[in-house]
Write a protein that holds these residues in place. Sequence first.
Motif, PDB file in Angstrom:
ATOM      1  N   GLN A  46      37.416  43.494  46.646  1.00  0.00           N
ATOM      2  CA  GLN A  46      36.327  43.351  45.685  1.00  0.00           C
ATOM      3  C   GLN A  46      35.933  44.703  45.094  1.00  0.00           C
ATOM      4  O   GLN A  46      35.697  44.818  43.882  1.00  0.00           O
ATOM      5  CB  GLN A  46      35.121  42.694  46.346  1.00  0.00           C
ATOM      6  N   ILE A  47      35.852  45.721  45.941  1.00  0.00           N
ATOM      7  CA  ILE A  47      35.498  47.062  45.466  1.00  0.00           C
ATOM      8  C   ILE A  47      36.570  47.589  44.523  1.00  0.00           C
ATOM      9  O   ILE A  47      36.264  48.128  43.454  1.00  0.00           O
ATOM     10  CB  ILE A  47      35.290  48.021  46.650  1.00  0.00           C
ATOM     11  N   LEU A  48      37.828  47.453  44.906  1.00  0.00           N
ATOM     12  CA  LEU A  48      38.910  47.938  44.053  1.00  0.00           C
ATOM     13  C   LEU A  48      38.914  47.247  42.703  1.00  0.00           C
ATOM     14  O   LEU A  48      39.091  47.892  41.664  1.00  0.00           O
ATOM     15  CB  LEU A  48      40.256  47.765  44.763  1.00  0.00           C
ATOM     16  N   VAL A  49      38.717  45.943  42.696  1.00  0.00           N
ATOM     17  CA  VAL A  49      38.683  45.212  41.432  1.00  0.00           C
ATOM     18  C   VAL A  49      37.512  45.678  40.578  1.00  0.00           C
ATOM     19  O   VAL A  49      37.659  45.954  39.388  1.00  0.00           O
ATOM     20  CB  VAL A  49      38.641  43.684  41.672  1.00  0.00           C
ATOM     21  N   THR A  51      35.845  48.517  40.638  1.00  0.00           N
ATOM     22  CA  THR A  51      35.798  49.935  40.271  1.00  0.00           C
ATOM     23  C   THR A  51      37.070  50.455  39.604  1.00  0.00           C
ATOM     24  O   THR A  51      37.013  51.405  38.840  1.00  0.00           O
ATOM     25  CB  THR A  51      35.515  50.820  41.509  1.00  0.00           C
ATOM     26  N   GLU A  52      38.209  49.838  39.894  1.00  0.00           N
ATOM     27  CA  GLU A  52      39.470  50.379  39.382  1.00  0.00           C
ATOM     28  C   GLU A  52      40.272  49.399  38.537  1.00  0.00           C
ATOM     29  O   GLU A  52      41.209  49.818  37.857  1.00  0.00           O
ATOM     30  CB  GLU A  52      40.353  50.845  40.553  1.00  0.00           C
ATOM     31  N   ALA A  53      39.940  48.124  38.601  1.00  0.00           N
ATOM     32  CA  ALA A  53      40.779  47.129  37.908  1.00  0.00           C
ATOM     33  C   ALA A  53      39.947  45.940  37.458  1.00  0.00           C
ATOM     34  O   ALA A  53      40.226  44.801  37.832  1.00  0.00           O
ATOM     35  CB  ALA A  53      41.914  46.695  38.821  1.00  0.00           C
ATOM     36  N   GLN A  54      38.966  46.192  36.628  1.00  0.00           N
ATOM     37  CA  GLN A  54      38.078  45.115  36.169  1.00  0.00           C
ATOM     38  C   GLN A  54      38.831  43.999  35.461  1.00  0.00           C
ATOM     39  O   GLN A  54      38.372  42.861  35.440  1.00  0.00           O
ATOM     40  CB  GLN A  54      36.984  45.669  35.236  1.00  0.00           C
ATOM     41  N   THR A  55      39.993  44.292  34.913  1.00  0.00           N
ATOM     42  CA  THR A  55      40.780  43.252  34.223  1.00  0.00           C
ATOM     43  C   THR A  55      41.299  42.193  35.183  1.00  0.00           C
ATOM     44  O   THR A  55      41.734  41.126  34.742  1.00  0.00           O
ATOM     45  CB  THR A  55      41.973  43.861  33.463  1.00  0.00           C
ATOM     46  N   LEU A  56      41.237  42.463  36.493  1.00  0.00           N
ATOM     47  CA  LEU A  56      41.681  41.475  37.485  1.00  0.00           C
ATOM     48  C   LEU A  56      40.577  40.480  37.843  1.00  0.00           C
ATOM     49  O   LEU A  56      40.855  39.441  38.451  1.00  0.00           O
ATOM     50  CB  LEU A  56      42.165  42.167  38.760  1.00  0.00           C
ATOM     51  N   GLU A  57      39.359  40.787  37.478  1.00  0.00           N
ATOM     52  CA  GLU A  57      38.211  39.939  37.835  1.00  0.00           C
ATOM     53  C   GLU A  57      38.439  38.494  37.392  1.00  0.00           C
ATOM     54  O   GLU A  57      38.777  38.224  36.244  1.00  0.00           O
ATOM     55  CB  GLU A  57      36.935  40.481  37.196  1.00  0.00           C
ATOM     56  N   GLY A  58      38.302  37.564  38.339  1.00  0.00           N
ATOM     57  CA  GLY A  58      38.400  36.138  38.046  1.00  0.00           C
ATOM     58  C   GLY A  58      39.822  35.603  37.918  1.00  0.00           C
ATOM     59  O   GLY A  58      40.002  34.429  37.611  1.00  0.00           O
ATOM     60  N   ARG A  59      40.819  36.426  38.176  1.00  0.00           N
ATOM     61  CA  ARG A  59      42.212  35.985  37.999  1.00  0.00           C
ATOM     62  C   ARG A  59      42.830  35.439  39.279  1.00  0.00           C
ATOM     63  O   ARG A  59      43.966  34.953  39.260  1.00  0.00           O
ATOM     64  CB  ARG A  59      43.052  37.124  37.435  1.00  0.00           C
ATOM     65  N   PHE A  60      42.083  35.480  40.391  1.00  0.00           N
ATOM     66  CA  PHE A  60      42.530  34.929  41.665  1.00  0.00           C
ATOM     67  C   PHE A  60      41.296  34.688  42.520  1.00  0.00           C
ATOM     68  O   PHE A  60      40.190  35.101  42.169  1.00  0.00           O
ATOM     69  CB  PHE A  60      43.529  35.849  42.385  1.00  0.00           C
ATOM     70  N   SER A  61      41.492  34.017  43.648  1.00  0.00           N
ATOM     71  CA  SER A  61      40.401  33.721  44.576  1.00  0.00           C
ATOM     72  C   SER A  61      40.719  34.332  45.931  1.00  0.00           C
ATOM     73  O   SER A  61      41.869  34.660  46.224  1.00  0.00           O
ATOM     74  CB  SER A  61      40.231  32.205  44.731  1.00  0.00           C
ATOM     75  N   TYR A  62      39.692  34.433  46.765  1.00  0.00           N
ATOM     76  CA  TYR A  62      39.856  34.973  48.111  1.00  0.00           C
ATOM     77  C   TYR A  62      39.673  33.867  49.145  1.00  0.00           C
ATOM     78  O   TYR A  62      38.866  32.962  48.956  1.00  0.00           O
ATOM     79  CB  TYR A  62      38.808  36.060  48.384  1.00  0.00           C
ATOM     80  N   ASP A  63      40.399  33.983  50.244  1.00  0.00           N
ATOM     81  CA  ASP A  63      40.253  33.050  51.362  1.00  0.00           C
ATOM     82  C   ASP A  63      40.610  33.768  52.669  1.00  0.00           C
ATOM     83  O   ASP A  63      41.581  33.417  53.335  1.00  0.00           O
ATOM     84  CB  ASP A  63      41.146  31.828  51.167  1.00  0.00           C
ATOM     85  N   PRO A  64      39.812  34.802  53.043  1.00  0.00           N
ATOM     86  CA  PRO A  64      40.138  35.545  54.258  1.00  0.00           C
ATOM     87  C   PRO A  64      39.743  34.788  55.520  1.00  0.00           C
ATOM     88  O   PRO A  64      38.956  33.846  55.470  1.00  0.00           O
ATOM     89  CB  PRO A  64      39.301  36.816  54.123  1.00  0.00           C
ATOM     90  N   GLU A  65      40.307  35.230  56.621  1.00  0.00           N
ATOM     91  CA  GLU A  65      39.939  34.767  57.958  1.00  0.00           C
ATOM     92  C   GLU A  65      39.786  36.022  58.812  1.00  0.00           C
ATOM     93  O   GLU A  65      40.096  37.120  58.352  1.00  0.00           O
ATOM     94  CB  GLU A  65      41.032  33.871  58.531  1.00  0.00           C
ATOM     95  N   ARG A  76      50.670  35.607  39.270  1.00  0.00           N
ATOM     96  CA  ARG A  76      51.442  36.494  40.154  1.00  0.00           C
ATOM     97  C   ARG A  76      51.240  37.967  39.795  1.00  0.00           C
ATOM     98  O   ARG A  76      51.142  38.822  40.664  1.00  0.00           O
ATOM     99  CB  ARG A  76      52.928  36.134  40.086  1.00  0.00           C
ATOM    100  N   THR A  77      51.187  38.260  38.503  1.00  0.00           N
ATOM    101  CA  THR A  77      51.027  39.642  38.052  1.00  0.00           C
ATOM    102  C   THR A  77      49.720  40.233  38.556  1.00  0.00           C
ATOM    103  O   THR A  77      49.687  41.372  39.032  1.00  0.00           O
ATOM    104  CB  THR A  77      51.099  39.710  36.517  1.00  0.00           C
ATOM    105  N   ALA A  78      48.647  39.478  38.473  1.00  0.00           N
ATOM    106  CA  ALA A  78      47.348  39.966  38.950  1.00  0.00           C
ATOM    107  C   ALA A  78      47.385  40.221  40.451  1.00  0.00           C
ATOM    108  O   ALA A  78      46.862  41.225  40.938  1.00  0.00           O
ATOM    109  CB  ALA A  78      46.248  38.965  38.606  1.00  0.00           C
ATOM    110  N   LEU A  79      47.990  39.308  41.191  1.00  0.00           N
ATOM    111  CA  LEU A  79      48.078  39.483  42.643  1.00  0.00           C
ATOM    112  C   LEU A  79      48.956  40.686  42.999  1.00  0.00           C
ATOM    113  O   LEU A  79      48.656  41.412  43.955  1.00  0.00           O
ATOM    114  CB  LEU A  79      48.602  38.209  43.307  1.00  0.00           C
ATOM    115  N   GLN A  80      50.000  40.933  42.232  1.00  0.00           N
ATOM    116  CA  GLN A  80      50.840  42.111  42.483  1.00  0.00           C
ATOM    117  C   GLN A  80      50.057  43.392  42.197  1.00  0.00           C
ATOM    118  O   GLN A  80      50.171  44.368  42.938  1.00  0.00           O
ATOM    119  CB  GLN A  80      52.109  42.071  41.629  1.00  0.00           C
ATOM    120  N   GLU A  81      49.256  43.385  41.140  1.00  0.00           N
ATOM    121  CA  GLU A  81      48.416  44.555  40.843  1.00  0.00           C
ATOM    122  C   GLU A  81      47.429  44.804  41.981  1.00  0.00           C
ATOM    123  O   GLU A  81      47.222  45.959  42.389  1.00  0.00           O
ATOM    124  CB  GLU A  81      47.674  44.360  39.525  1.00  0.00           C
TER     125      GLU A  81
END
Length: 112
Positions: A46-49, A51-65, A76-81
């Motif tokens: 979240q911090i990286l998106v 502060t460093e990659a605002q263009t990635l905002e909203g292009r994927f979701s999180y599901d940590p455990e 795929r491109t957003a996740l690779q970035e």
Amino acid sequence: MSPLKLIETSPGAFSLLLNAGTTQVDELIEQLGHEPNGYFWEGVAQILVSTEAQTLEGRFSYDPEGGMFCAYGKDRTALQELADLMSAVATDNDRMRKLVTSAKANGFEFDD
């Protein structure tokens, strides 16, 4: 070698995975008062998106455990970035220290 894996879970659907506790910076994370679990790594993402990659905002979701970080989506491109950004932090103590220090100074709270 990156601790992150980008996999295609079904046609057109991708997941970015990191097994918690397997990075070069785990000891430092603990020294900084955090648990290097999947929820902590979501905070890093979240911090990286933001502060460093605002263009990635909203292009994927999180599901940590507890034992794993996961981001997923169809872009795929957003996740690779994101993988590239996170890998740079997961393998560099200095970058991780700066990220956590900056996050704390800006009032960000990791959910670990």
